[in-house]
Design a protein around this motif. Structure first.
Motif, PDB file in Angstrom:
ATOM      1  N   VAL A  81       0.905  -1.271   0.235  1.00 37.12           N
ATOM      2  CA  VAL A  81       0.214   0.521   0.030  1.00 37.12           C
ATOM      3  C   VAL A  81       1.087   0.770   0.116  1.00 37.12           C
ATOM      4  N   MET A  82       0.594   2.648  -0.527  1.00 33.73           N
ATOM      5  CA  MET A  82       1.071   3.432  -1.585  1.00 33.73           C
ATOM      6  C   MET A  82       0.647   4.401  -1.011  1.00 33.73           C
ATOM      7  N   PRO A  83       1.495   5.749  -0.856  1.00 34.39           N
ATOM      8  CA  PRO A  83       0.839   6.590  -1.546  1.00 34.39           C
ATOM      9  C   PRO A  83       0.234   7.250  -2.153  1.00 34.39           C
ATOM     10  N   LEU A  84      -0.980   7.782  -3.188  1.00 35.52           N
ATOM     11  CA  LEU A  84      -1.039   8.146  -4.312  1.00 35.52           C
ATOM     12  C   LEU A  84       0.405   9.461  -5.029  1.00 35.52           C
ATOM     13  N   ILE A  99       6.672   6.326   1.918  1.00 41.92           N
ATOM     14  CA  ILE A  99       6.637   5.142   2.595  1.00 41.92           C
ATOM     15  C   ILE A  99       6.163   5.238   2.141  1.00 41.92           C
ATOM     16  N   GLY A 100       5.248   3.281   2.872  1.00 44.19           N
ATOM     17  CA  GLY A 100       3.968   2.902   2.768  1.00 44.19           C
ATOM     18  C   GLY A 100       3.996   1.734   3.393  1.00 44.19           C
ATOM     19  N   LYS A 101       2.839   0.446   3.241  1.00 44.29           N
ATOM     20  CA  LYS A 101       3.071   0.201   4.354  1.00 44.29           C
ATOM     21  C   LYS A 101       3.215  -2.028   3.355  1.00 44.29           C
ATOM     22  N   HIS A 102       3.722  -2.743   3.988  1.00 44.97           N
ATOM     23  CA  HIS A 102       3.729  -3.503   3.857  1.00 44.97           C
ATOM     24  C   HIS A 102       3.173  -4.493   4.571  1.00 44.97           C
ATOM     25  N   ILE A 103       2.237  -5.925   4.315  1.00 44.13           N
ATOM     26  CA  ILE A 103       0.946  -6.690   4.087  1.00 44.13           C
ATOM     27  C   ILE A 103       0.809  -7.872   3.966  1.00 44.13           C
ATOM     28  N   THR A 104       1.573  -8.799   5.026  1.00 42.71           N
ATOM     29  CA  THR A 104       1.995 -10.289   3.948  1.00 42.71           C
ATOM     30  C   THR A 104       0.168 -11.009   4.893  1.00 42.71           C
ATOM     31  N   LEU A 105      -0.347 -11.926   4.295  1.00 44.21           N
ATOM     32  CA  LEU A 105      -1.593 -12.809   4.403  1.00 44.21           C
ATOM     33  C   LEU A 105      -1.019 -14.059   3.678  1.00 44.21           C
ATOM     34  N   GLN A 106      -1.963 -14.594   5.301  1.00 39.70           N
ATOM     35  CA  GLN A 106      -1.764 -16.201   4.890  1.00 39.70           C
ATOM     36  C   GLN A 106      -3.948 -16.299   4.852  1.00 39.70           C
ATOM     37  N   ILE A 107      -4.020 -16.790   3.782  1.00 43.86           N
ATOM     38  CA  ILE A 107      -5.012 -17.357   3.304  1.00 43.86           C
ATOM     39  C   ILE A 107      -5.239 -18.411   2.658  1.00 43.86           C
ATOM     40  N   GLU A 108      -6.632 -19.244   2.963  1.00 42.41           N
ATOM     41  CA  GLU A 108      -6.902 -20.093   3.341  1.00 42.41           C
ATOM     42  C   GLU A 108      -8.076 -20.014   1.666  1.00 42.41           C
ATOM     43  N   ALA A 109      -7.937 -21.154   0.598  1.00 48.20           N
ATOM     44  CA  ALA A 109      -8.555 -21.012  -0.147  1.00 48.20           C
ATOM     45  C   ALA A 109      -8.394 -21.756  -1.178  1.00 48.20           C
ATOM     46  N   GLU A 110      -9.838 -22.418  -2.235  1.00 44.11           N
ATOM     47  CA  GLU A 110      -9.866 -23.202  -2.572  1.00 44.11           C
ATOM     48  C   GLU A 110      -8.315 -23.334  -4.320  1.00 44.11           C
ATOM     49  N   ASN A 111      -8.125 -21.728  -4.173  1.00 42.61           N
ATOM     50  CA  ASN A 111      -7.157 -21.755  -5.609  1.00 42.61           C
ATOM     51  C   ASN A 111      -6.715 -20.311  -5.405  1.00 42.61           C
ATOM     52  N   GLU A 112      -5.965 -20.393  -6.406  1.00 48.62           N
ATOM     53  CA  GLU A 112      -4.989 -18.688  -6.198  1.00 48.62           C
ATOM     54  C   GLU A 112      -5.802 -17.913  -6.208  1.00 48.62           C
ATOM     55  N   ASN A 113      -6.785 -17.776  -7.620  1.00 49.54           N
ATOM     56  CA  ASN A 113      -8.131 -16.773  -8.198  1.00 49.54           C
ATOM     57  C   ASN A 113      -8.538 -16.512  -6.984  1.00 49.54           C
ATOM     58  N   ALA A 114      -9.154 -17.203  -5.814  1.00 50.44           N
ATOM     59  CA  ALA A 114     -10.103 -17.171  -4.686  1.00 50.44           C
ATOM     60  C   ALA A 114      -8.631 -16.557  -3.748  1.00 50.44           C
ATOM     61  N   ALA A 115      -8.059 -16.749  -3.326  1.00 51.94           N
ATOM     62  CA  ALA A 115      -7.281 -15.768  -2.603  1.00 51.94           C
ATOM     63  C   ALA A 115      -6.852 -14.374  -3.152  1.00 51.94           C
ATOM     64  N   LYS A 116      -6.698 -14.415  -4.053  1.00 50.78           N
ATOM     65  CA  LYS A 116      -6.445 -12.845  -4.952  1.00 50.78           C
ATOM     66  C   LYS A 116      -7.836 -12.230  -4.891  1.00 50.78           C
ATOM     67  N   LYS A 117      -8.810 -12.294  -4.986  1.00 56.68           N
ATOM     68  CA  LYS A 117      -9.956 -11.816  -4.368  1.00 56.68           C
ATOM     69  C   LYS A 117     -10.294 -11.984  -2.891  1.00 56.68           C
ATOM     70  N   THR A 158      -9.743  -7.418   0.811  1.00 57.11           N
ATOM     71  CA  THR A 158      -9.104  -6.898   2.183  1.00 57.11           C
ATOM     72  C   THR A 158      -8.847  -5.873   2.110  1.00 57.11           C
ATOM     73  N   ALA A 159      -7.599  -5.580   0.854  1.00 61.03           N
ATOM     74  CA  ALA A 159      -6.919  -4.691   0.730  1.00 61.03           C
ATOM     75  C   ALA A 159      -8.180  -3.029   0.515  1.00 61.03           C
ATOM     76  N   THR A 160      -9.152  -3.563  -0.202  1.00 57.80           N
ATOM     77  CA  THR A 160     -10.040  -2.479  -0.486  1.00 57.80           C
ATOM     78  C   THR A 160     -11.002  -2.514   0.567  1.00 57.80           C
ATOM     79  N   LYS A 161     -11.342  -2.923   1.455  1.00 58.25           N
ATOM     80  CA  LYS A 161     -12.130  -2.273   2.095  1.00 58.25           C
ATOM     81  C   LYS A 161     -11.466  -2.603   3.246  1.00 58.25           C
ATOM     82  N   LEU A 162     -10.014  -3.000   3.743  1.00 57.95           N
ATOM     83  CA  LEU A 162      -9.668  -2.129   5.108  1.00 57.95           C
ATOM     84  C   LEU A 162      -7.992  -1.487   5.426  1.00 57.95           C
ATOM     85  N   LEU A 163      -7.479  -2.366   3.930  1.00 55.74           N
ATOM     86  CA  LEU A 163      -6.009  -1.831   4.161  1.00 55.74           C
ATOM     87  C   LEU A 163      -5.122  -0.640   3.533  1.00 55.74           C
TER      88      LEU A 163
END
Length: 82
Positions: A9-12, A40-58, A63-68
């Motif tokens: 996450v970085m400033p515009l 200066i921005g933020k670097h966030i690492t998540l471990q996501i349990e999902a059925e596939n990579e596309n679901a994890a990315k979604k 998460t990024a859109t609504k919270l981060l």
């Protein structure tokens, strides 16, 4: 399956980055004059349990859109990592 996701996450680019400007000033005080810009921005690492990579990315995008990230001031990039 567990997926590791990095969110940056970085400033515009159009907006002033006060933290970055403070670092530039401090570098100049230390006689380090070769650095032209600092963002200066933020670097966030998540471990996501999902059925596939596309679901994890979604999930990461939601998460990024609504919270981060504040879309008025920041943008985000998502990277799937191994």
């Amino acid at each position: 399956m567990i997926y590791n996701v990095q969110i940056k996450v970085m400033p515009l680019k159009e907006l002033l980055d006060p933290q970055g400007k403070a670092v530039i000033g401090s570098l100049k005080n230390l006689d380090i004059n070769n650095v032209q810009d600092v963002r200066i921005g933020k670097h966030i690492t998540l471990q996501i349990e999902a059925e596939n990579e596309n679901a994890a990315k979604k999930i990461a995008e939601t998460t990024a859109t609504k919270l981060l990230a504040n879309p008025v001031m920041e943008y985000f990039e998502i990277e799937m990592i191994n």
